[in-house]
Motif scaffolding. Sequence first.
Motif, PDB file in Angstrom:
ATOM      1  N   VAL A  51       7.814  54.801  60.182  1.00  0.00           N
ATOM      2  CA  VAL A  51       8.007  55.363  61.506  1.00  0.00           C
ATOM      3  C   VAL A  51       7.423  56.864  61.504  1.00  0.00           C
ATOM      4  O   VAL A  51       7.336  57.458  60.724  1.00  0.00           O
ATOM      5  CB  VAL A  51       9.290  55.276  62.219  1.00  0.00           C
ATOM      6  CG1 VAL A  51      10.039  53.790  62.079  1.00  0.00           C
ATOM      7  CG2 VAL A  51      10.297  55.986  61.386  1.00  0.00           C
ATOM      8  N   ASP A  52       7.042  57.227  62.878  1.00  0.00           N
ATOM      9  CA  ASP A  52       6.595  58.414  62.970  1.00  0.00           C
ATOM     10  C   ASP A  52       7.944  59.362  63.140  1.00  0.00           C
ATOM     11  O   ASP A  52       7.706  60.668  63.053  1.00  0.00           O
ATOM     12  CB  ASP A  52       5.719  58.736  64.310  1.00  0.00           C
ATOM     13  CG  ASP A  52       4.478  57.911  63.970  1.00  0.00           C
ATOM     14  OD1 ASP A  52       3.809  57.707  62.869  1.00  0.00           O
ATOM     15  OD2 ASP A  52       4.007  56.837  64.890  1.00  0.00           O
ATOM     16  N   GLY A  53       8.918  58.949  63.826  1.00  0.00           N
ATOM     17  CA  GLY A  53      10.201  59.667  63.999  1.00  0.00           C
ATOM     18  C   GLY A  53      11.445  58.826  64.350  1.00  0.00           C
ATOM     19  O   GLY A  53      11.125  57.576  64.427  1.00  0.00           O
ATOM     20  N   ALA A  54      12.532  59.427  64.271  1.00  0.00           N
ATOM     21  CA  ALA A  54      13.849  58.605  64.355  1.00  0.00           C
ATOM     22  C   ALA A  54      14.677  59.338  65.293  1.00  0.00           C
ATOM     23  O   ALA A  54      15.040  60.665  65.311  1.00  0.00           O
ATOM     24  CB  ALA A  54      14.265  58.233  62.943  1.00  0.00           C
ATOM     25  N   ILE A  55      15.337  58.727  66.387  1.00  0.00           N
ATOM     26  CA  ILE A  55      16.294  59.219  67.266  1.00  0.00           C
ATOM     27  C   ILE A  55      17.447  58.836  66.507  1.00  0.00           C
ATOM     28  O   ILE A  55      17.766  57.617  66.275  1.00  0.00           O
ATOM     29  CB  ILE A  55      15.826  58.924  68.757  1.00  0.00           C
ATOM     30  CG1 ILE A  55      14.579  59.193  69.105  1.00  0.00           C
ATOM     31  CG2 ILE A  55      17.209  59.064  69.485  1.00  0.00           C
ATOM     32  CD1 ILE A  55      14.139  58.854  70.389  1.00  0.00           C
ATOM     33  N   MET A  56      18.516  60.019  66.427  1.00  0.00           N
ATOM     34  CA  MET A  56      19.721  59.603  65.918  1.00  0.00           C
ATOM     35  C   MET A  56      20.822  60.896  66.376  1.00  0.00           C
ATOM     36  O   MET A  56      20.195  61.482  67.209  1.00  0.00           O
ATOM     37  CB  MET A  56      19.798  59.565  64.398  1.00  0.00           C
ATOM     38  CG  MET A  56      19.419  61.020  63.762  1.00  0.00           C
ATOM     39  SD  MET A  56      18.870  60.834  62.111  1.00  0.00           S
ATOM     40  CE  MET A  56      20.080  60.168  61.296  1.00  0.00           C
ATOM     41  N   THR A  57      21.966  60.399  66.214  1.00  0.00           N
ATOM     42  CA  THR A  57      23.036  61.495  66.628  1.00  0.00           C
ATOM     43  C   THR A  57      23.203  62.519  65.557  1.00  0.00           C
ATOM     44  O   THR A  57      23.374  62.096  64.406  1.00  0.00           O
ATOM     45  CB  THR A  57      24.441  60.604  67.059  1.00  0.00           C
ATOM     46  OG1 THR A  57      23.919  59.859  68.060  1.00  0.00           O
ATOM     47  CG2 THR A  57      25.371  61.467  67.377  1.00  0.00           C
ATOM     48  N   GLY A  58      23.539  63.803  66.131  1.00  0.00           N
ATOM     49  CA  GLY A  58      23.849  64.770  64.965  1.00  0.00           C
ATOM     50  C   GLY A  58      24.786  65.905  65.778  1.00  0.00           C
ATOM     51  O   GLY A  58      25.446  65.957  66.991  1.00  0.00           O
ATOM     52  N   TYR A  59      25.385  66.708  64.980  1.00  0.00           N
ATOM     53  CA  TYR A  59      26.283  67.707  65.595  1.00  0.00           C
ATOM     54  C   TYR A  59      25.473  68.580  66.406  1.00  0.00           C
ATOM     55  O   TYR A  59      24.433  69.022  65.969  1.00  0.00           O
ATOM     56  CB  TYR A  59      26.892  68.507  64.623  1.00  0.00           C
ATOM     57  CG  TYR A  59      28.424  68.706  64.665  1.00  0.00           C
ATOM     58  CD1 TYR A  59      28.702  69.787  65.514  1.00  0.00           C
ATOM     59  CD2 TYR A  59      29.386  68.019  64.013  1.00  0.00           C
ATOM     60  CE1 TYR A  59      29.851  70.009  65.597  1.00  0.00           C
ATOM     61  CE2 TYR A  59      30.674  68.240  64.360  1.00  0.00           C
ATOM     62  CZ  TYR A  59      31.062  69.312  65.232  1.00  0.00           C
ATOM     63  OH  TYR A  59      32.317  69.670  65.624  1.00  0.00           O
ATOM     64  N   ASP A  60      25.921  68.875  67.633  1.00  0.00           N
ATOM     65  CA  ASP A  60      25.653  69.980  68.537  1.00  0.00           C
ATOM     66  C   ASP A  60      25.841  71.412  67.891  1.00  0.00           C
ATOM     67  O   ASP A  60      27.064  71.509  67.924  1.00  0.00           O
ATOM     68  CB  ASP A  60      26.069  69.836  69.804  1.00  0.00           C
ATOM     69  CG  ASP A  60      25.303  70.440  70.974  1.00  0.00           C
ATOM     70  OD1 ASP A  60      24.797  71.791  70.609  1.00  0.00           O
ATOM     71  OD2 ASP A  60      25.536  70.262  72.058  1.00  0.00           O
ATOM     72  N   LYS A  61      24.837  72.048  67.754  1.00  0.00           N
ATOM     73  CA  LYS A  61      24.807  73.298  66.915  1.00  0.00           C
ATOM     74  C   LYS A  61      25.553  74.154  67.876  1.00  0.00           C
ATOM     75  O   LYS A  61      25.918  75.332  67.404  1.00  0.00           O
ATOM     76  CB  LYS A  61      23.512  73.567  66.567  1.00  0.00           C
ATOM     77  CG  LYS A  61      22.654  73.943  67.434  1.00  0.00           C
ATOM     78  CD  LYS A  61      21.182  74.236  66.764  1.00  0.00           C
ATOM     79  CE  LYS A  61      20.015  74.807  67.702  1.00  0.00           C
ATOM     80  NZ  LYS A  61      19.987  73.909  68.761  1.00  0.00           N
ATOM     81  N   TYR A  92       4.825  59.463  70.304  1.00  0.00           N
ATOM     82  CA  TYR A  92       4.744  58.654  68.828  1.00  0.00           C
ATOM     83  C   TYR A  92       4.265  57.306  69.163  1.00  0.00           C
ATOM     84  O   TYR A  92       4.665  56.547  70.031  1.00  0.00           O
ATOM     85  CB  TYR A  92       6.352  58.753  68.318  1.00  0.00           C
ATOM     86  CG  TYR A  92       6.811  60.406  68.027  1.00  0.00           C
ATOM     87  CD1 TYR A  92       6.511  60.670  66.802  1.00  0.00           C
ATOM     88  CD2 TYR A  92       7.366  61.078  68.981  1.00  0.00           C
ATOM     89  CE1 TYR A  92       6.979  62.107  66.609  1.00  0.00           C
ATOM     90  CE2 TYR A  92       7.697  62.421  68.809  1.00  0.00           C
ATOM     91  CZ  TYR A  92       7.500  62.764  67.356  1.00  0.00           C
ATOM     92  OH  TYR A  92       7.986  64.206  67.240  1.00  0.00           O
ATOM     93  N   ARG A  93       3.896  56.711  67.855  1.00  0.00           N
ATOM     94  CA  ARG A  93       3.234  55.475  67.816  1.00  0.00           C
ATOM     95  C   ARG A  93       4.600  54.559  67.418  1.00  0.00           C
ATOM     96  O   ARG A  93       4.659  53.426  68.241  1.00  0.00           O
ATOM     97  CB  ARG A  93       2.064  55.168  67.101  1.00  0.00           C
ATOM     98  CG  ARG A  93       0.950  55.880  67.438  1.00  0.00           C
ATOM     99  CD  ARG A  93      -0.166  55.420  66.794  1.00  0.00           C
ATOM    100  NE  ARG A  93      -0.466  54.313  65.830  1.00  0.00           N
ATOM    101  CZ  ARG A  93      -0.525  54.327  64.678  1.00  0.00           C
ATOM    102  NH1 ARG A  93      -0.564  55.377  63.777  1.00  0.00           N
ATOM    103  NH2 ARG A  93      -0.541  53.233  63.868  1.00  0.00           N
ATOM    104  N   ARG A  94       5.203  54.899  66.354  1.00  0.00           N
ATOM    105  CA  ARG A  94       6.214  53.967  65.816  1.00  0.00           C
ATOM    106  C   ARG A  94       7.407  54.736  65.755  1.00  0.00           C
ATOM    107  O   ARG A  94       7.569  55.969  65.281  1.00  0.00           O
ATOM    108  CB  ARG A  94       5.957  53.612  64.518  1.00  0.00           C
ATOM    109  CG  ARG A  94       4.522  52.546  64.533  1.00  0.00           C
ATOM    110  CD  ARG A  94       4.188  52.249  63.213  1.00  0.00           C
ATOM    111  NE  ARG A  94       4.206  53.700  62.289  1.00  0.00           N
ATOM    112  CZ  ARG A  94       3.131  54.138  61.706  1.00  0.00           C
ATOM    113  NH1 ARG A  94       1.895  53.391  61.865  1.00  0.00           N
ATOM    114  NH2 ARG A  94       2.959  55.073  61.047  1.00  0.00           N
ATOM    115  N   ILE A  95       8.569  54.486  66.388  1.00  0.00           N
ATOM    116  CA  ILE A  95       9.735  55.113  66.358  1.00  0.00           C
ATOM    117  C   ILE A  95      11.003  54.167  66.041  1.00  0.00           C
ATOM    118  O   ILE A  95      11.148  53.075  66.149  1.00  0.00           O
ATOM    119  CB  ILE A  95       9.985  55.928  67.695  1.00  0.00           C
ATOM    120  CG1 ILE A  95      11.050  57.074  67.816  1.00  0.00           C
ATOM    121  CG2 ILE A  95      10.469  54.683  68.904  1.00  0.00           C
ATOM    122  CD1 ILE A  95      11.073  58.059  68.566  1.00  0.00           C
ATOM    123  N   ALA A  96      12.099  54.994  65.274  1.00  0.00           N
ATOM    124  CA  ALA A  96      13.150  54.307  64.937  1.00  0.00           C
ATOM    125  C   ALA A  96      14.345  54.730  65.845  1.00  0.00           C
ATOM    126  O   ALA A  96      14.228  56.084  66.316  1.00  0.00           O
ATOM    127  CB  ALA A  96      13.572  54.299  63.459  1.00  0.00           C
TER     128      ALA A  96
END
Length: 171
Positions: free
Chosen positions: A1-11, A57-61
């Motif tokens: 994949v070109d990128g991944a969308i996920m959850t993280g801590y809000d700095k 992005y072409r391919r994303i997770a």
Amino acid sequence: VDGAIMTGYDKDSPIEAQPYLIDRSNMDLLEERTRDFSSRYVNVPLLRILKEVNGKYRRIAIVGTPCQIRSLNLLIQNNSVHFESILKVGIACSGGMSYLATQEYKRKKNTESAKMYYRGDGWPGKNCLESAERTVESPHLGSMFERMFSSQVFKNPGCRWCTDHFAEEAD
């Protein structure tokens, strides 16, 4: 994949989580701040970031809870997202909680400005409140936080009717 969308801590917030796009430019975050990308027991507007990356992005997770994956599938059906391919990684979920639970837990532990880590150190692990001044850890089983979570008092109303705890609509 070109990128991944996920959850993280809000700095910028000692409580909230936020969606992240991880790609080649910032993938070191996953190694540098591993714990910041661990379990979150609150709802996160994960798909909001799709507006920014749609078509770039072409391919994303996308790593999401069952309801986030279900919402993503609706966006795909409506042709609202434009990627060559989307890998949907579903995570198990037994329900999200209101941020009020985390706020109340931190208030009771006198650690309002601390980061909350809901899990860690194996399974079922520990709850951990971490600030510059101190760290407060509690085994998850039997902890005040587990009792708050299990009580259903802080559970988001929509989660009470969910029947897909294992993201069966994901890949």
